[in-house]
Design a protein around this motif. Structure first.
Motif, PDB file in Angstrom:
ATOM      1  N   LEU A 102      11.885  44.426   6.345  1.00  0.00           N
ATOM      2  CA  LEU A 102      10.457  44.124   6.493  1.00  0.00           C
ATOM      3  C   LEU A 102       9.672  45.354   6.978  1.00  0.00           C
ATOM      4  CD1 LEU A 102       8.318  41.835   6.428  1.00  0.00           C
ATOM      5  CD2 LEU A 102       8.815  41.446   8.839  1.00  0.00           C
ATOM      6  N   THR A 103       8.619  45.707   6.238  1.00  0.00           N
ATOM      7  CA  THR A 103       7.757  46.801   6.675  1.00  0.00           C
ATOM      8  C   THR A 103       6.502  46.215   7.321  1.00  0.00           C
ATOM      9  OG1 THR A 103       6.434  46.892   4.678  1.00  0.00           O
ATOM     10  CG2 THR A 103       8.491  48.141   4.671  1.00  0.00           C
ATOM     11  N   ASP A 104       5.604  47.091   7.798  1.00  0.00           N
ATOM     12  CA  ASP A 104       4.386  46.558   8.415  1.00  0.00           C
ATOM     13  C   ASP A 104       3.209  46.575   7.431  1.00  0.00           C
ATOM     14  OD1 ASP A 104       3.712  49.193   8.301  1.00  0.00           O
ATOM     15  OD2 ASP A 104       3.452  49.469  10.457  1.00  0.00           O
ATOM     16  N   GLU A 105       3.490  46.680   6.132  1.00  0.00           N
ATOM     17  CA  GLU A 105       2.434  46.532   5.127  1.00  0.00           C
ATOM     18  C   GLU A 105       1.921  45.095   5.165  1.00  0.00           C
ATOM     19  OE1 GLU A 105       0.604  48.180   2.822  1.00  0.00           O
ATOM     20  OE2 GLU A 105       1.308  49.761   4.175  1.00  0.00           O
ATOM     21  N   PRO A 106       0.586  44.893   5.229  1.00  0.00           N
ATOM     22  CA  PRO A 106       0.081  43.519   5.245  1.00  0.00           C
ATOM     23  C   PRO A 106       0.649  42.656   4.114  1.00  0.00           C
ATOM     24  CG  PRO A 106      -1.696  45.033   5.757  1.00  0.00           C
ATOM     25  CD  PRO A 106      -0.491  45.872   5.456  1.00  0.00           C
ATOM     26  N   ALA A 107       0.801  43.221   2.909  1.00  0.00           N
ATOM     27  CA  ALA A 107       1.321  42.434   1.789  1.00  0.00           C
ATOM     28  C   ALA A 107       2.755  41.992   2.055  1.00  0.00           C
ATOM     29  CB  ALA A 107       1.240  43.232   0.490  1.00  0.00           C
ATOM     30  N   ALA A 108       3.550  42.868   2.646  1.00  0.00           N
ATOM     31  CA  ALA A 108       4.942  42.519   2.941  1.00  0.00           C
ATOM     32  C   ALA A 108       5.007  41.445   4.025  1.00  0.00           C
ATOM     33  CB  ALA A 108       5.704  43.764   3.387  1.00  0.00           C
ATOM     34  N   LEU A 109       4.121  41.539   4.996  1.00  0.00           N
ATOM     35  CA  LEU A 109       4.096  40.552   6.077  1.00  0.00           C
ATOM     36  C   LEU A 109       3.673  39.189   5.533  1.00  0.00           C
ATOM     37  CD1 LEU A 109       2.466  42.818   8.807  1.00  0.00           C
ATOM     38  CD2 LEU A 109       4.840  42.032   8.737  1.00  0.00           C
ATOM     39  N   ALA A 110       2.677  39.187   4.622  1.00  0.00           N
ATOM     40  CA  ALA A 110       2.232  37.930   4.021  1.00  0.00           C
ATOM     41  C   ALA A 110       3.355  37.320   3.188  1.00  0.00           C
ATOM     42  CB  ALA A 110       0.991  38.160   3.156  1.00  0.00           C
ATOM     43  N   GLU A 111       4.079  38.160   2.477  1.00  0.00           N
ATOM     44  CA  GLU A 111       5.204  37.690   1.662  1.00  0.00           C
ATOM     45  C   GLU A 111       6.289  37.058   2.550  1.00  0.00           C
ATOM     46  OE1 GLU A 111       5.869  37.507  -1.509  1.00  0.00           O
ATOM     47  OE2 GLU A 111       8.063  37.301  -1.547  1.00  0.00           O
ATOM     48  N   ASN A 161      -1.928  44.062  15.986  1.00  0.00           N
ATOM     49  CA  ASN A 161      -1.984  44.924  14.807  1.00  0.00           C
ATOM     50  C   ASN A 161      -0.712  44.743  13.988  1.00  0.00           C
ATOM     51  OD1 ASN A 161       0.041  46.409  15.974  1.00  0.00           O
ATOM     52  ND2 ASN A 161      -1.311  48.037  16.688  1.00  0.00           N
ATOM     53  N   ARG A 162      -0.664  45.420  12.829  1.00  0.00           N
ATOM     54  CA  ARG A 162       0.422  45.162  11.887  1.00  0.00           C
ATOM     55  C   ARG A 162       1.800  45.476  12.460  1.00  0.00           C
ATOM     56  NH1 ARG A 162      -1.334  48.832   6.979  1.00  0.00           N
ATOM     57  NH2 ARG A 162      -3.408  48.178   7.597  1.00  0.00           N
ATOM     58  N   ALA A 163       1.873  46.519  13.275  1.00  0.00           N
ATOM     59  CA  ALA A 163       3.178  46.882  13.828  1.00  0.00           C
ATOM     60  C   ALA A 163       3.669  45.790  14.781  1.00  0.00           C
ATOM     61  CB  ALA A 163       3.082  48.221  14.555  1.00  0.00           C
ATOM     62  N   GLU A 164       2.744  45.262  15.571  1.00  0.00           N
ATOM     63  CA  GLU A 164       3.139  44.192  16.492  1.00  0.00           C
ATOM     64  C   GLU A 164       3.572  42.942  15.721  1.00  0.00           C
ATOM     65  OE1 GLU A 164       0.400  44.352  20.317  1.00  0.00           O
ATOM     66  OE2 GLU A 164      -0.822  44.706  18.555  1.00  0.00           O
ATOM     67  N   ILE A 165       2.845  42.659  14.634  1.00  0.00           N
ATOM     68  CA  ILE A 165       3.165  41.471  13.838  1.00  0.00           C
ATOM     69  C   ILE A 165       4.548  41.614  13.197  1.00  0.00           C
ATOM     70  CG2 ILE A 165       2.479  40.107  11.825  1.00  0.00           C
ATOM     71  CD1 ILE A 165      -0.463  40.937  12.515  1.00  0.00           C
ATOM     72  N   ARG A 166       4.831  42.812  12.696  1.00  0.00           N
ATOM     73  CA  ARG A 166       6.143  43.034  12.084  1.00  0.00           C
ATOM     74  C   ARG A 166       7.262  42.749  13.091  1.00  0.00           C
ATOM     75  NH1 ARG A 166      10.709  45.698  10.819  1.00  0.00           N
ATOM     76  NH2 ARG A 166      10.749  46.343  12.994  1.00  0.00           N
ATOM     77  N   GLU A 167       7.030  43.234  14.282  1.00  0.00           N
ATOM     78  CA  GLU A 167       8.039  43.048  15.316  1.00  0.00           C
ATOM     79  C   GLU A 167       8.247  41.558  15.631  1.00  0.00           C
ATOM     80  OE1 GLU A 167       7.916  45.183  19.412  1.00  0.00           O
ATOM     81  OE2 GLU A 167       7.669  46.616  17.750  1.00  0.00           O
ATOM     82  N   ILE A 168       7.141  40.832  15.757  1.00  0.00           N
ATOM     83  CA  ILE A 168       7.223  39.397  16.052  1.00  0.00           C
ATOM     84  C   ILE A 168       7.981  38.671  14.942  1.00  0.00           C
ATOM     85  CG2 ILE A 168       5.850  37.286  16.234  1.00  0.00           C
ATOM     86  CD1 ILE A 168       3.655  39.009  17.583  1.00  0.00           C
TER      87      ILE A 168
END
Ligand code: SF4
Lengths: 471, 203
Positions: free
Chosen positions: A188-197, A165-172
């Motif tokens: 970095l936040t766990d917003e999908p847009a921020a992760l994609a950026e 999930n997004r929180a796990e991805i942010r951490e990775i």
């Protein structure tokens, strides 16, 4: 016989992997949310196509015809690619493909390559093989990047990080991006847009400077030598377009006879896989496009063995859309890792044991990783009858001795009606002693079901006693 | 024995005596009718691209407005792009001659192109590196892509497009801006390709 390697070691059997997976409530939550979303999306765009059944039938028939003339079409493909300035290599197994690719990369003098998500290269463990040769392969698909950075394994054909999930991805990202290149932004936040950026920034420079790319392909057109890659993010276009050298590793079953056949598959695949009318980007190139050096590696790795099987060969029609994973009630609960192969879900349950053989306990258990509900068959855009192949594989898998002994005893009893009647009467008298679970090696059967209750009197005895209920 | 002969031999042995199958194409083939412009507009918009309908005399002004709204100063213009369409725009037109490096492409504000074919039913535009489109990298590296689609280029469905395209050319099918659904299957626009796709449909 050599054992075909499928990107993961075959370890514990499926039921034990599954039991562990279903206890992970986070995993089940992630999976349920993801598979339900994509199921609904697929259903709506499929309903929108008035000729879906006809497209599916044509897709099935084109693939079947191709497989039945595979030698002819492979030779034709080779001619067309070569005529367009490309180079064609043939790899009988994964090791050979890895050697060919490593050799081609070394010949360029480069030690880094960018990769577009590809099942074939995962199947043969290409990244690991390149690593041993001092070559670093950078995955560029967002989900593959999540898997690579997290030192994880893919769990879905299309969305390999579906279990995160997004929180796990942010951490990775926050923890591991720095080790592979440009670090993740500090805020970095766990917003999908921020992760994609963050992924965009992390990979941008790498795309612009890397000289060699490795891809797979969704389709290879024999008639014209054209290769086709469908994707969403643009990382595929980056890899296919910018580097000087492009190496595509493609399973021999990916060939299609004619250019025109794309009119069928470019409708079937996007609607089945991401549930879109069309995926954002599709690239098509023929031979050495725009002065690039192009190598096509045609991979067997067990496919010809599958082709020889009358029932199982239909698995080679698969276009890796992953619709069967998304509807499968078993996959939705266990996730992809339980299948112990880069091919999870219903297609994995029939493809893995065929490619790898049924030597390991895991591979013998895969044909049972299904309730045979048939949902996979219904959504499959090339109408692979997965339940039939599962049943066929079950019949052929070696069975454990308690099961064989049990079946032999049952056969002996059913052979004479007198034997059955005596056994039933004995059972009726001893019914109070009947355990709820069978002892010893027979216990496997009652692990997942209740032992039926034994009635006081058998139906036959009741009929004789009451003359069919008249007395 | 070479691996080529080994694989082909295995294939032939596997197929010995297996009969061929008939292919029936009962699905909707090429319609040979012009595509529905309104449907195309709607479908492109579904992908969260920016869409405008303009008539031919209004193209130059609309192009100028779009580029100005975007704040684009330096824009790649591929060879063969109709010059009158850029006449009103206050931008520096960057030519791909000599070919721009990837870093140079990364530094421009956007790219403006025509297309080869557009598909109404799926909202797709297809580029074939022809005049006004340039090589594939031009529409990939810049963050903003403005595409001018003429009504005559709009076909009805996917079979129409496949019939019109020439496979020997490098083809890029574009349906909306770059996107990903890899995070919890939420669609996010804008990963590695242009994050903004703007389409002008000339009626
Ligand atoms: S078996 Fe069918 S549904 Fe499953 S991935 Fe392959 S093509 Fe898709």
């Amino acid at each position: 016989m050599s054992v075909t390697f499928l990107g993961m070691p075959a370890e514990r059997p499926f039921p034990r992997n599954a039991a562990r997976a279903v206890r992970d409530s986070q995993l089940r939550f992630n999976l349920r949310k993801a598979t339900r979303t994509i199921r609904a999306r697929r259903a709506s765009v499929v309903a929108e196509a008035p000729d879906w059944a006809e497209l599916r039938e044509a897709g099935r028939a084109i693939k079947e015809h191709t497989l039945r003339n595979l030698d002819r079409y492979l030779v034709r493909l080779e001619e067309a690619v070569t005529a367009a300035g490309g180079h064609v290599h043939w790899a009988a197994d994964g090791d050979e493909a890895n050697r060919i690719v490593a050799g081609l990369v070394k010949a360029t003098g480069e030690t880094e390559v960018v990769k577009v998500k590809s099942m074939a290269t995962q199947e043969i463990g290409l990244n690991e093989a390149l690593h041993e040769q001092g070559i670093t392969a950078y995955e560029t698909d967002l989900a593959e990047l999540i898997v690579q950075l997290g030192d994880d394994r893919p769990s879905h054909i299309l969305v390999p990080a579906i279990h995160r999930n997004r929180a796990e991805i942010r951490e990775i990202f926050a923890e591991h991006m720095a080790g592979w290149g440009r670090p993740a932004p500090g805020d970095l936040t766990d917003e999908p847009a921020a992760l994609a950026e963050a992924a965009r920034l992390h990979l941008r420079e790498r795309f612009l400077k890397t000289k060699v790319a490795i891809s797979g392909a969704n389709f290879a057109i024999a008639e014209t030598g054209t290769l086709v890659v469908l994707e969403s993010e643009g990382n595929g276009r980056m890899c296919l377009t910018l580097p000087r050298t492009l190496i595509s590793v493609v399973g021999i079953e990916k060939v299609l006879p004619a250019w025109r056949d794309l009119e069928v598959f470019l409708q079937l695949l996007p609607r089945s896989s991401t549930g879109e009318r069309m995926n954002p980007y599709t690239s098509m190139w023929t031979g050495a496009a725009e002065g690039q050096e192009f190598h096509l590696v045609l991979l067997d790795n067990g496919r010809t063995g599958v082709l020889a099987d009358e029932v199982g060969r239909q698995a080679l029609r698969c276009i890796r859309c992953s619709a069967c994973l998304n509807v499968c009630p078993v996959y939705e609960r266990t996730g992809g890792h339980a299948y112990g192969s880069v091919y999870p879900g219903p297609i994995g349950a029939i493809l893995t044991p065929q490619l790898r053989g049924m030597g390991s306990e895991l591979d013998r258990s895969l044909p049972y990783a299904s309730s045979l509900c048939g949902a996979c068959y219904e959504v499959c855009p090339v109408a692979i009858d997965i339940p039939s192949v599962l049943v066929d594989l079950r019949a052929r898998a070696p069975h454990p001795w308690p099961e064989r002994a049990g079946m032999a005893a049952a056969g002996w009893v059913f052979e004479r009606s007198g034997r059955l009647a005596r056994l039933q009467r004995a059972g009726g008298r001893l019914r109070r002693l009947m355990p709820r679970r069978l002892p010893g090696p027979l216990g496997g059967w009652t692990d997942t079901r209740d032992l039926p209750e034994v009635p006081k009197e058998s139906f036959r005895d009741w009929w004789d006693r009451t003359d069919g209920g008249r007395r | 024995m070479s691996s080529r002969d080994l694989i082909l031999g295995r294939v032939r042995r596997a197929l010995a005596g297996v009969p061929d199958v008939e292919i029936t194409r009962a699905y909707r083939g090429p319609s040979d009718k012009p595509g529905d412009i309104r449907l195309f507009e709607e479908r492109v918009r579904d992908y969260r691209a920016v869409v405008h309908l303009v008539d031919e005399p209004g193209v130059a002004e609309r192009v100028a407005r779009s580029l100005a709204e975007r704040g684009a100063r330096r824009v790649v213009v591929p060879a063969g792009f109709p010059a009158p369409w850029l006449a009103a725009a206050d931008v520096e037109a960057v030519a791909d001659d000599p070919p721009l490096s990837a870093a140079e492409l990364d530094a421009v504000d956007g790219v403006i192109t025509t297309c080869a074919v557009a598909i109404a039913e799926t909202g797709t535009i297809v580029l074939d590196a022809g005049p006004g489109q340039g090589r594939r990298a031009l529409t990939l590296v810049p963050d903003y892509h403005l595409c001018v689609v003429r009504a005559a280029e709009v076909v009805a469905n996917v079979p129409d497009a496949v019939a019109r395209l020439v496979p020997a050319r490098p083809l890029t099918w574009i349906s909306g801006p770059s996107a990903t659904s890899d995070i919890e299957l939420n669609r996010v626009e804008g990963v590695h390709g242009p994050r903004t796709l703007e389409v002008l449909i000339v009626t």
